[in-house]
Design a protein around this motif. Sequence first.
Motif, PDB file in Angstrom:
ATOM      1  N   GLU A 108       1.934  -2.194  -5.567  1.00  0.00           N
ATOM      2  CA  GLU A 108       1.951  -2.190  -4.115  1.00  0.00           C
ATOM      3  C   GLU A 108       3.292  -2.015  -3.446  1.00  0.00           C
ATOM      4  N   HIS A 109       4.279  -2.755  -3.871  1.00  0.00           N
ATOM      5  CA  HIS A 109       5.554  -2.687  -3.145  1.00  0.00           C
ATOM      6  C   HIS A 109       6.655  -2.334  -4.115  1.00  0.00           C
TER       7      HIS A 109
ATOM      8  N   GLU B 276       4.554   2.540  -1.304  1.00  0.00           N
ATOM      9  CA  GLU B 276       3.261   2.408  -1.970  1.00  0.00           C
ATOM     10  C   GLU B 276       2.401   3.592  -1.584  1.00  0.00           C
TER      11      GLU B 276
ATOM     12  N   HIS C  56      -3.023  -1.802   5.106  1.00  0.00           N
ATOM     13  CA  HIS C  56      -2.904  -3.215   5.464  1.00  0.00           C
ATOM     14  C   HIS C  56      -1.479  -3.443   5.958  1.00  0.00           C
TER      15      HIS C  56
ATOM     16  N   HIS D 242       1.819  -6.508   7.092  1.00  0.00           N
ATOM     17  CA  HIS D 242       2.477  -7.715   6.583  1.00  0.00           C
ATOM     18  C   HIS D 242       2.992  -8.632   7.674  1.00  0.00           C
TER      19      HIS D 242
ATOM     20  N   GLU E 227      -0.726 -10.943   4.119  1.00  0.00           N
ATOM     21  CA  GLU E 227      -1.297  -9.621   4.344  1.00  0.00           C
ATOM     22  C   GLU E 227      -2.271  -9.654   5.514  1.00  0.00           C
TER      23      GLU E 227
ATOM     24  N   HIS F 183       1.458   1.221   7.176  1.00  0.00           N
ATOM     25  CA  HIS F 183       1.896  -0.092   6.701  1.00  0.00           C
ATOM     26  C   HIS F 183       2.945  -0.649   7.651  1.00  0.00           C
TER      27      HIS F 183
HETATM   28 MN   LIG Z   1       1.591  -4.501   1.453  1.00  0.00          MN
END
Ligand SMILES: [Mn+2]
Lengths: 145, 145
Positions: free
Chosen positions: B35-36, B84, B91, B93, B104, B129
Amino acid sequence: MTCNTAEINRQLRKSGYRVTPQRQLILEAVCQLGEHVTPETVYDHVHRIAPTLSRATVYRVLHFLTEQRILAMVLMAEGRLAYEMSGPEPHHHLVCRTCDSLLELPHSVLQSFLRAMETQYDFEIDVSHVSFFGHCADCRSSDGA
Amino acid sequence: MTCNTAEINRQLRKSGYRVTPQRQLILEAVCQLGEHVTPETVYDHVHRIAPTLSRATVYRVLHFLTEQRILAMVLMAEGRLAYEMSGPEPHHHLVCRTCDSLLELPHSVLQSFLRAMETQYDFEIDVSHVSFFGHCADCRSSDGA
DNA sequence: TTTCCTGTTGCAAAAATTTACAACAAGATA
DNA sequence: TATCTTGTTGTAAATTTTTGCAACAGGAAA
Ligand SMILES: [Mn+2]
Ligand SMILES: [Mn+2]
Ligand SMILES: [Zn+2]
Ligand SMILES: [Zn+2]
């Protein structure tokens, strides 16, 4: 932006930090240089006044003053970083990824969203200066051609 | 995250860009690594497979794939950057500046705000994001002590 | 397949940012 | 004012990220 030095110094000392000439110079610089000041701009400015003041200190102090909520970190296009005084009247940005243009948002447009995050997630978003990235009207129309 | 290589390659060629082994490797790496993913992590990974692939290319390709909306840039704590896959289900943060924790957010919580920005400012926020910085519940309570 | 155009890469150097550590100095205390 | 503690700074080196440029290679066209 007026820079209430006396009050800021008092606050720093109260927290156990020190008021150094370097910190004062750097804070004044950000104050005078305006809204979206880069570390390099700050360095150029203070270095002229205090030639021994190092780049490392500029980066460290900008970071420190941001932690103390005296400055706000501003995300510009392309991941560039800038700083500004964290005043009582925050504003936010719509940053165009194509043309780098900036649209300023009044704080009010975020109010309800921020309140929702606090209620739903118990998370207090730092409202000093939020940047949203995307594409402005001009770029979208000319790009769709 | 599944990485539809064929479709992505077609899209790149259609836009006049080239499908190079470097780009394919880097894309696969981000895909697999999760993901990151930081540039350095990507470099370590691809460099093992293709030792001549340079850091410069990693940075350039990550930037390029982000421009093409194939990757999403993710702002982490302390101004760190990650990437990502830009999937169909974005999604967001809530990043705590004190403890670096990540909350999330489902995309839905931003929906109405984004629509408002489009209506009021004719600006299309890149929804892939978004990161909000602030302070989580834990840190706020222990800090207020 | 071969040719050609031009988008991409690797390399090396530059620029930006962070870090370790010893010397220094703010400011509290006596 | 002299002393002492510990937060800060400068320096130099390490990292990280960007950039210029010549060589290279994708892929469209012949
Ligand atoms: Mn994320
Ligand atoms: Mn601003
Ligand atoms: Zn634009
Ligand atoms: Zn936290």
